[in-house]
Design an enzyme around this catalytic site. Structure first.
Site, PDB file in Angstrom:
ATOM      1  N   HIS A 248      -0.457  35.235 -16.994  1.00 21.58           N
ATOM      2  CA  HIS A 248      -1.515  34.367 -17.528  1.00 21.58           C
ATOM      3  C   HIS A 248      -2.582  34.155 -16.458  1.00 21.58           C
ATOM      4  O   HIS A 248      -2.296  34.290 -15.267  1.00 21.58           O
ATOM      5  CB  HIS A 248      -0.936  33.035 -17.999  1.00 21.58           C
ATOM      6  CG  HIS A 248      -0.383  33.129 -19.391  1.00 21.58           C
ATOM      7  ND1 HIS A 248      -0.711  32.258 -20.407  1.00 21.58           N
ATOM      8  CD2 HIS A 248       0.460  34.040 -19.942  1.00 21.58           C
ATOM      9  CE1 HIS A 248      -0.074  32.610 -21.505  1.00 21.58           C
ATOM     10  NE2 HIS A 248       0.650  33.680 -21.255  1.00 21.58           N
TER      11      HIS A 248
ATOM     12  N   GLU B  69      -2.389  37.083 -20.774  1.00 26.57           N
ATOM     13  CA  GLU B  69      -3.305  36.205 -21.507  1.00 26.57           C
ATOM     14  C   GLU B  69      -4.686  36.863 -21.424  1.00 26.57           C
ATOM     15  O   GLU B  69      -4.961  37.819 -22.121  1.00 26.57           O
ATOM     16  CB  GLU B  69      -3.260  34.818 -20.881  1.00 26.57           C
ATOM     17  CG  GLU B  69      -3.967  33.757 -21.691  1.00 26.57           C
ATOM     18  CD  GLU B  69      -3.934  32.417 -20.975  1.00 26.57           C
ATOM     19  OE1 GLU B  69      -3.664  31.416 -21.633  1.00 26.57           O
ATOM     20  OE2 GLU B  69      -4.212  32.379 -19.761  1.00 26.57           O
TER      21      GLU B  69
ATOM     22  N   GLU C 231      -3.389  27.614 -26.543  1.00 32.06           N
ATOM     23  CA  GLU C 231      -3.397  26.346 -25.809  1.00 32.06           C
ATOM     24  C   GLU C 231      -4.706  25.579 -25.984  1.00 32.06           C
ATOM     25  O   GLU C 231      -4.714  24.358 -25.973  1.00 32.06           O
ATOM     26  CB  GLU C 231      -3.105  26.592 -24.325  1.00 32.06           C
ATOM     27  CG  GLU C 231      -4.116  27.494 -23.637  1.00 32.06           C
ATOM     28  CD  GLU C 231      -3.668  27.944 -22.238  1.00 32.06           C
ATOM     29  OE1 GLU C 231      -2.474  27.867 -21.925  1.00 32.06           O
ATOM     30  OE2 GLU C 231      -4.549  28.379 -21.460  1.00 32.06           O
TER      31      GLU C 231
HETATM   32  C1  NOJ Z   1      -1.886  28.051 -18.269  1.00 32.72           C
HETATM   33  C2  NOJ Z   1      -1.103  28.978 -19.117  1.00 32.72           C
HETATM   34  O1  NOJ Z   1      -1.930  29.717 -19.978  1.00 32.72           O
HETATM   35  C3  NOJ Z   1      -0.104  28.163 -19.893  1.00 32.72           C
HETATM   36  O2  NOJ Z   1       0.580  28.981 -20.802  1.00 32.72           O
HETATM   37  C4  NOJ Z   1       0.831  27.477 -18.940  1.00 32.72           C
HETATM   38  O3  NOJ Z   1       1.673  26.635 -19.670  1.00 32.72           O
HETATM   39  C5  NOJ Z   1       0.062  26.640 -17.919  1.00 32.72           C
HETATM   40  N1  NOJ Z   1      -0.992  27.406 -17.337  1.00 32.72           N
HETATM   41  C6  NOJ Z   1       0.961  26.150 -16.808  1.00 32.72           C
HETATM   42  O4  NOJ Z   1       1.428  27.212 -16.047  1.00 32.72           O
HETATM   43 CA    CA Z   2      -4.385  29.954 -19.644  1.00 33.01          CA
END
Ligand code: NOJ
Ligand code: CA
Length: 681
Positions: free
Chosen positions: A465, A484, A490
């Site tokens: 990510h 990602e 999110e």
């Molecule tokens: C951003 C990530 O995209 C997410 O999936 C993750 O939960 C948080 N960072 C914490 O690492």
């Molecule tokens: Ca992210």
């Protein structure tokens, strides 16, 4: 002696190979290399006899040597035509055809320096690729590349459209796509998708970014884009020793937007699997101790809201097993989350669980329930801290049977902390020897390869990510399963703003051209922190098909799945994650996308359709089905009130054959449809 050689070269080169030409296998695309009186070289392309890319410069500016641009002569060439097939260990299709014509131009300076490189051009029916390859040579041992002079001059740019996200902005790749005229694009990341005024679809991207800086596109007016290398804090964007080859500069070409989505060009331009047997890399649907943190009902940090407790992990393992999933992601399990973790990347320990998380007990329970644990390495973009512990962290997970790790690089773009020899200060004012780098820079490219190798040595797959962009390296390193690299689900948890109803239909023709994305679909509650998610329930199901990833999250909370219609859960449990074949049938960025995929090793087909802001009515031929076979169609679609009541999910079944057509109506405001076609025995 050198002078004579140079003169000879100059004499020989130009008349012999005045304007080398290469055609695509179908003959529709042509690339021609031209020169000017000063020995500068240009590339240009046409399609169906009409200009596509007008004469675009080639070359480099170097930090410690004269620029490599003038007095270039073509001293020879080699041609090849190839048509082969190769197998993907996992993927959107089992077999990929690589059909291209290649032209390698040997190029040398006619000046005394006599530096040399090859320009390698490959033409596919679905696109153009070119790269520079530097052999070992006395006057160019190490290249310190300040800028690439490569340009893409879109011939038919006026009145053309483009879908792009800005480059070198603080939020990395996590911007909403902008739809503008081609001539209105700003500094953009790749892939950048365009439709020219004549209707041809193009996407500019790169392939095989291994030890180089990522390429952005710097507009220079009238549809001219320069390859703008991501900067580095420690000197020129790229420092690399010859022999080496740059990443491929790629223009994907299609008559329709779906043609871009159906291309395997980026994969074809990458080297074959370097890891050997990768049967340990298993596509997987997974649950997580995750969405709750984004809703802020649980926390990464220890304390009363801590999500990653032994008891919670055991409960989630049981839930994942009961729902036929294969994995569980656990975030917030290790030391480093307490306090301001964004600033305190140095605190992360990758082999030290928090006191309330018993790794051995959780791993034993997961083994018993046949659930694979998906580990988590959030680094806060502190590569220095992570690399120092990389082996220990991977070894710790391997000891506990973890076969997949989600890495994370939450730091502002330009804020990756890289160990170096230069004194600096960290985010808390501590003196450290480090430099600050971009997520798309050369230091980051190198880092990701290091992580892949450390993981592969322990049979661990990686899902990054806040990553570097995808350039098809999953072919070479098949343990790089997903990433990602765009706004994921999110953002719909946080809102402010959310992804909007058209985001996923745009992703299909932009970000997803680069490769798989861990978008984390399946939010059946359609509910973020306070705000509603811009989607119908049917679309949450459809995303499992429209967005390709060998790793798909079943991201919502167990209590929300318990409240969801049973039919939704039936779909989520049954939908595969590994495919024999994939075909995008219809769509355009932002409007909608319709994709069908056949299960790997099976004969059922699955369909996903994701809409946008406006309702879409479309009718699709089912000619991808095997002729003469009857299929039971199950359709999960927007109910008649879905526009105002997005939970309205209608389910229908009937018998269809390959000669039928399927009418779909996707509700406005982010509607969707999903379907399964099972052969009737
Ligand atoms: C951003 C990530 O995209 C997410 O999936 C993750 O939960 C948080 N960072 C914490 O690492
Ligand atoms: Ca992210």
């Amino acid at each position: 002696m050198r002078l004579i050689l140079a003169l000879l070269l100059a004499l020989l080169a130009l008349p012999l190979h005045a304007e080398p030409l290469l055609r695509s296998p179908d003959g529709r695309t042509e690339v021609r290399i031209t020169g000017d009186g000063d020995g500068r070289l240009y590339w240009q392309a046409s399609r169906d006899g009409r200009p596509l890319i007008s004469a675009s410069p080639l070359g480099f500016i170097l930090a410690d040597a004269p620029k490599l641009e003038r007095k270039l002569a073509i001293t020879g060439e080699a041609r090849a035509s190839r048509d082969s097939r190769w197998d993907q260990p996992w993927g959107e299709r089992a077999q990929v055809r690589d059909h291209h014509n290649e032209l390698v131009l040997h190029i040398a300076e006619t000046s005394l320096l006599h530096r040399r490189f090859d320009l390698v051009i490959r033409l596919f029916d679905d696109g153009i690729a070119l790269r520079y390859a530097f052999p070992e040579q006395p006057n160019l041992k190490t290249l310190r590349i300040v800028a690439e002079l490569t340009e893409f001059r879109i011939a038919d740019a006026t009145a053309g459209r483009a879908w792009w996200i800005p480059a070198l902005e603080w939020n990395r790749e996590e911007y909403l796509y902008r739809a503008t005229g081609i001539t209105e694009v700003g500094l953009a990341q790749t892939p950048m998708t365009m439709q020219t005024a004549r209707g041809t679809w193009l996407s500019i991207h790169e392939a095989a970014l291994i030890d180089y800086a990522g390429m952005n596109l710097q507009p220079a007016g009238n549809g001219i884009f320069r390859a703008a290398l991501t900067p580095s804090a420690s000197g020129p964007p790229v420092v690399v020793a010859a022999p080496f080859a740059t990443p491929w500069r790629v223009v994907m070409i299609g008559d329709t937007a779906p043609a871009l989505a159906n291309s395997s060009l980026i994969l074809n331009l990458n080297e074959p699997n370097r890891l050997g047997d990768v049967s340990w890399v298993r596509p997987c649907k997974y649950a997580g101790i995750w969405w709750s943190m984004h809703l802020d009902t649980e926390s990464w940090s220890t304390g009363p809201k801590h999500g990653a407790t032994t008891a919670n992990a055991v409960k989630m393992i049981d839930w994942a097993a009961a729902n036929g999933l294969c994995g569980l992601l656990i975030e917030g399990w290790n030391k480093g989350w307490d306090g301001d973790w964004f600033a305190n990347g140095w605190d992360f320990r990758f082999d030290q669980p928090t006191p309330d998380f018993d790794m051995a007990a959780v791993a034993a329970h997961a083994r018993k329930r046949r659930i694979g644990l998906i580990g988590h390495h959030e680094t806060s973009g502190n590569l220095a801290n992570y690399e120092a512990q990389l082996d220990a962290g991977m070894a710790f997970y391997a000891r506990h049977g973890v076969t997949m790790v989600k890495t994370g690089y939450v730091a502002d773009a330009g804020g990756l902390q890289v160990a170096g020899s230069q004194p600096g200060i960290d985010m808390n004012g501590q003196p450290r020897t480090l430099t600050y780098e971009w997520h798309e820079g050369q230091a980051s490219a190198r880092h990701h390869i290091r992580v892949l190798e450390a993981a592969a040595a322990r049979r661990i797959a990686v899902n990054a990510h806040e990553p570097i962009k995808d350039t098809g390296l999953r072919r070479t390193f098949p343990n790089w399963v997903s990433r990602e690299g765009a706004r994921g689900m999110e953002f719909n948890a946080w809102g402010n703003p959310d992804n909007g109803p058209e985001h996923e239909a745009t992703l299909a023709f932009t970000r997803l051209l680069a490769g798989p994305m861990d978008y984390t679909p399946g939010i059946v509650s359609l509910q973020g922190r306070g705000q509603k998610i811009p989607s119908t329930l049917a679309k949450q199901l459809a995303l499992y098909v429209t967005i390709y990833s060998p790793l798909q999250m079943v991201a919502d909370l167990p209590e929300n799945y318990a409240k969801a219609p049973r039919a939704a859960m039936d779909f989520i449990r049954a939908v595969p994650v590994d495919w024999q074949e994939s075909i995008t049938l219809a769509g355009e960025p932002g409007s909608h996308v319709v994709t069908v995929r056949q299960r790997r090793g099976g004969d059922d087909w699955w369909l996903g359709a994701a809409g946008g802001k406006a309702a879409v009515a479309t009718e699709l031929p089912l000619d991808f089905l095997t002729p003469g076979t009857r299929y039971r169609l199950t359709l999960w679609r927007d109910g008649s009130t879905a526009e105002t009541n997005p939970q309205d999910l209608a389910v229908e079944t009937r018998i269809v054959t390959s000669t039928d057509r399927l009418a779909l109506r996707l509700a406005g405001g982010g509607g969707g449809a999903a379907a399964r076609f099972e052969p009737v025995k």
